[in-house]
Design a protein around this motif. Structure first.
Motif, PDB file in Angstrom:
ATOM      1  N   GLU A 158       0.828  -1.202   0.000  1.00  0.00           N
ATOM      2  CA  GLU A 158       0.000   0.000   0.000  1.00  0.00           C
ATOM      3  C   GLU A 158       0.864   1.255   0.000  1.00  0.00           C
ATOM      4  OE1 GLU A 158      -2.779   0.030   3.188  1.00  0.00           O
ATOM      5  OE2 GLU A 158      -3.624  -1.938   2.703  1.00  0.00           O
ATOM      6  N   LEU A 159       1.953   1.194   0.754  1.00  0.00           N
ATOM      7  CA  LEU A 159       2.836   2.348   0.854  1.00  0.00           C
ATOM      8  C   LEU A 159       3.542   2.616  -0.472  1.00  0.00           C
ATOM      9  CD1 LEU A 159       3.257   4.166   3.249  1.00  0.00           C
ATOM     10  CD2 LEU A 159       5.318   2.900   3.826  1.00  0.00           C
ATOM     11  N   GLU A 160       3.923   1.559  -1.161  1.00  0.00           N
ATOM     12  CA  GLU A 160       4.580   1.721  -2.470  1.00  0.00           C
ATOM     13  C   GLU A 160       3.647   2.427  -3.453  1.00  0.00           C
ATOM     14  OE1 GLU A 160       7.247  -2.374  -1.954  1.00  0.00           O
ATOM     15  OE2 GLU A 160       5.451  -2.354  -3.201  1.00  0.00           O
ATOM     16  N   VAL A 161       2.382   2.005  -3.474  1.00  0.00           N
ATOM     17  CA  VAL A 161       1.407   2.646  -4.361  1.00  0.00           C
ATOM     18  C   VAL A 161       1.179   4.091  -3.932  1.00  0.00           C
ATOM     19  CG1 VAL A 161      -0.993   2.621  -5.124  1.00  0.00           C
ATOM     20  CG2 VAL A 161       0.269   0.474  -4.948  1.00  0.00           C
ATOM     21  N   GLN A 162       1.072   4.320  -2.620  1.00  0.00           N
ATOM     22  CA  GLN A 162       0.832   5.674  -2.123  1.00  0.00           C
ATOM     23  C   GLN A 162       1.953   6.628  -2.531  1.00  0.00           C
ATOM     24  OE1 GLN A 162      -0.308   6.071   2.061  1.00  0.00           O
ATOM     25  NE2 GLN A 162       0.853   7.996   2.166  1.00  0.00           N
ATOM     26  N   LEU A 163       3.198   6.152  -2.501  1.00  0.00           N
ATOM     27  CA  LEU A 163       4.319   7.007  -2.880  1.00  0.00           C
ATOM     28  C   LEU A 163       4.273   7.365  -4.370  1.00  0.00           C
ATOM     29  CD1 LEU A 163       7.135   5.409  -0.713  1.00  0.00           C
ATOM     30  CD2 LEU A 163       6.367   7.793  -0.618  1.00  0.00           C
ATOM     31  N   VAL A 164       3.826   6.444  -5.196  1.00  0.00           N
ATOM     32  CA  VAL A 164       3.643   6.765  -6.618  1.00  0.00           C
ATOM     33  C   VAL A 164       2.536   7.811  -6.765  1.00  0.00           C
ATOM     34  CG1 VAL A 164       3.020   5.846  -8.875  1.00  0.00           C
ATOM     35  CG2 VAL A 164       4.474   4.505  -7.353  1.00  0.00           C
ATOM     36  N   HIS A 165       1.462   7.650  -5.982  1.00  0.00           N
ATOM     37  CA  HIS A 165       0.393   8.654  -5.982  1.00  0.00           C
ATOM     38  C   HIS A 165       0.917  10.004  -5.506  1.00  0.00           C
ATOM     39  CE1 HIS A 165      -3.071   5.470  -5.652  1.00  0.00           C
ATOM     40  NE2 HIS A 165      -2.466   5.473  -6.841  1.00  0.00           N
ATOM     41  N   ASP A 166       1.796   9.976  -4.501  1.00  0.00           N
ATOM     42  CA  ASP A 166       2.376  11.223  -3.986  1.00  0.00           C
ATOM     43  C   ASP A 166       3.122  11.969  -5.088  1.00  0.00           C
ATOM     44  OD1 ASP A 166       1.447  10.905  -1.381  1.00  0.00           O
ATOM     45  OD2 ASP A 166       3.245   9.839  -0.721  1.00  0.00           O
ATOM     46  N   PHE A 167       3.857  11.226  -5.916  1.00  0.00           N
ATOM     47  CA  PHE A 167       4.579  11.872  -7.016  1.00  0.00           C
ATOM     48  C   PHE A 167       3.600  12.569  -7.960  1.00  0.00           C
ATOM     49  CE2 PHE A 167       6.305  12.036 -11.283  1.00  0.00           C
ATOM     50  CZ  PHE A 167       7.555  12.602 -11.076  1.00  0.00           C
ATOM     51  N   ALA A 168       2.539  11.863  -8.321  1.00  0.00           N
ATOM     52  CA  ALA A 168       1.548  12.438  -9.228  1.00  0.00           C
ATOM     53  C   ALA A 168       0.879  13.660  -8.610  1.00  0.00           C
ATOM     54  CB  ALA A 168       0.506  11.386  -9.589  1.00  0.00           C
ATOM     55  N   ALA A 169       0.576  13.580  -7.318  1.00  0.00           N
ATOM     56  CA  ALA A 169      -0.089  14.692  -6.638  1.00  0.00           C
ATOM     57  C   ALA A 169       0.820  15.921  -6.573  1.00  0.00           C
ATOM     58  CB  ALA A 169      -0.519  14.273  -5.235  1.00  0.00           C
ATOM     59  N   LEU A 170       2.084  15.713  -6.227  1.00  0.00           N
ATOM     60  CA  LEU A 170       3.035  16.828  -6.182  1.00  0.00           C
ATOM     61  C   LEU A 170       3.183  17.471  -7.561  1.00  0.00           C
ATOM     62  CD1 LEU A 170       5.835  15.289  -3.920  1.00  0.00           C
ATOM     63  CD2 LEU A 170       4.421  17.276  -3.362  1.00  0.00           C
ATOM     64  N   ALA A 171       3.262  16.625  -8.582  1.00  0.00           N
ATOM     65  CA  ALA A 171       3.407  17.144  -9.940  1.00  0.00           C
ATOM     66  C   ALA A 171       2.163  17.912 -10.369  1.00  0.00           C
ATOM     67  CB  ALA A 171       3.684  16.000 -10.914  1.00  0.00           C
ATOM     68  N   ALA A 172       0.985  17.409 -10.014  1.00  0.00           N
ATOM     69  CA  ALA A 172      -0.266  18.062 -10.406  1.00  0.00           C
ATOM     70  C   ALA A 172      -0.406  19.427  -9.738  1.00  0.00           C
ATOM     71  CB  ALA A 172      -1.452  17.170 -10.048  1.00  0.00           C
ATOM     72  N   ILE A 173      -0.061  19.505  -8.467  1.00  0.00           N
ATOM     73  CA  ILE A 173      -0.153  20.785  -7.757  1.00  0.00           C
ATOM     74  C   ILE A 173       0.786  21.808  -8.378  1.00  0.00           C
ATOM     75  CG2 ILE A 173       0.308  21.932  -5.559  1.00  0.00           C
ATOM     76  CD1 ILE A 173      -0.630  19.308  -4.201  1.00  0.00           C
ATOM     77  N   SER A 174       2.022  21.401  -8.667  1.00  0.00           N
ATOM     78  CA  SER A 174       2.981  22.317  -9.263  1.00  0.00           C
ATOM     79  C   SER A 174       2.580  22.698 -10.692  1.00  0.00           C
ATOM     80  CB  SER A 174       4.382  21.695  -9.268  1.00  0.00           C
ATOM     81  OG  SER A 174       4.864  21.563  -7.952  1.00  0.00           O
ATOM     82  N   ALA A 175       1.955  21.744 -11.409  1.00  0.00           N
ATOM     83  CA  ALA A 175       1.530  22.020 -12.786  1.00  0.00           C
ATOM     84  C   ALA A 175       0.477  23.118 -12.841  1.00  0.00           C
ATOM     85  CB  ALA A 175       0.998  20.741 -13.432  1.00  0.00           C
TER      86      ALA A 175
END
Length: 233
Positions: free
Chosen positions: A177-194
Motif C-alpha cells: 500500500e505504501l509503495e502505491v501511495q508514494l507513486v500517488h504522492d509523485f503524481a499529486a506533487l506534480a499536479a499541484i505544481s503544474a
C-alpha cells in the motif's frame, strides 16, 4: 580420504569478503552495535587481519556504504517502456526490497551512524539522491527541467526516504500500500505544481495520456473523485 585445503585469498578478494560480511551484519543490526571482533569472526579471520585490510571500523563502514549506495542507486534504473506510473511502482518495489533487506543499515545511514557527518558518507547519500533524480528526469524525457519540476522530484525523493524510515519503525502500514501511495504522492506533487507552471502542465498531460486505465495514476484519479463525492446512505 582427502583433506580440504583452505585457499588463500588475494588482497582485493579479502577486502570484498569483509565488505560483504560487514554489510550482512549491518543489515541486521545498527553499525554502531557491530564490533570489529564480530566482523572478524564472521569472516573466519583474526581481528588484526581485519586491520590489515582496513585501518579501522569507519573505513570498513564507508566501504560497505559505497557498495550499498551503488546497489540502492541501481534500484532506480528502469527501462523506459510503458506508462510512467507503472515504472515508478516497479522502482518503489525494488527500493523497498532494499530497505527491507538492509533495514538497520539503511536507518543508520539516514538517521545517524559511525560515519555520519563525514564527507564520504554525505557524498554517498547525495550520490544516491542525484542518481534517482537523473533517472526520474530521464523517464520524463526532460534534460532541462523547469524549476518547479526539479522541486517536485527532489521533494519526492526526500519523501520516499523519510517514509521508508517511518515504515521501518513498526511497519504499521502494509508495504504494498505504501509503495502505491508514494507513486500517488509523485503524481499529486506534480499536479499541484503544474497548476502554477504551463510547461509542467503540458508535460503532465503527456504523461497522463499514456497512463493505463488500471495504472496507479488512474487509480489516484478514481480515489480523488470518490473523495469529493457525497457518501452514500
Amino acid at each position: 580420504m582427502t583433506t580440504g585445503v583452505r585457499r588463500r585469498m588475494g588482497v582485493e578478494e579479502r577486502r570484498q569478503q569483509l565488505i560483504g560480511v560487514a554489510l550482512d551484519l549491518f543489515s541486521r543490526r545498527s553499525p554502531d552495535e557491530v564490533s570489529i571482533d564480530e566482523i572478524a569472526s564472521a569472516a573466519g579471520i583474526s581481528r588484526p587481519l581485519v586491520y590489515h585490510y582496513f585501518p579501522g571500523k569507519l573505513s570498513l563502514y564507508e566501504a560497505a556504504l559505497q557498495r550499498a549506495s551503488d546497489d540502492l542507486a541501481g534500484r532506480f534504473v528502469e527501462p523506459r517502456e510503458g506508462p510512467l506510473g507503472a515504472r515508478l511502482l516497479r522502482v518503489m518495489r525494488r527500493f523497498f526490497d532494499f530497505v527491507e533487506e538492509h533495514g538497520p543499515g539503511f536507518s543508520a545511514l539516514m538517521r545517524g551512524g559511525p560515519a555520519v557527518g563525514s564527507s564520504t558518507t554525505n557524498a554517498l547519500v547525495d550520490g544516491v539522491r542525484q542518481a534517482a533524480y537523473v533517472q526520474i528526469l530521464s523517464h520524463l524525457k526532460v534534460t532541462e527541467p523547469p524549476v518547479r519540476l526539479e522541486l517536485v522530484i527532489r521533494s519526492w525523493i526526500s519523501l520516499v526516504e523519510s517514509t521508508a524510515l517511518i515504515w521501518l519503525d513498526g511497519r504499521r502500514i502494509a508495504r504494498g500500500e505504501l509503495e502505491v501511495q508514494l507513486v500517488h504522492d509523485f503524481a499529486a506533487l506534480a499536479a499541484i505544481s503544474a497548476a502554477y507552471d504551463d510547461e509542467l502542465a503540458a508535460l503532465l498531460r503527456d504523461v497522463l495520456r499514456d497512463e493505463a486505465p488500471d495504472g496507479p495514476f488512474s487509480d489516484l484519479v478514481v480515489r480523488l473523485i470518490a473523495l469529493t463525492s457525497p457518501p452514500t446512505a
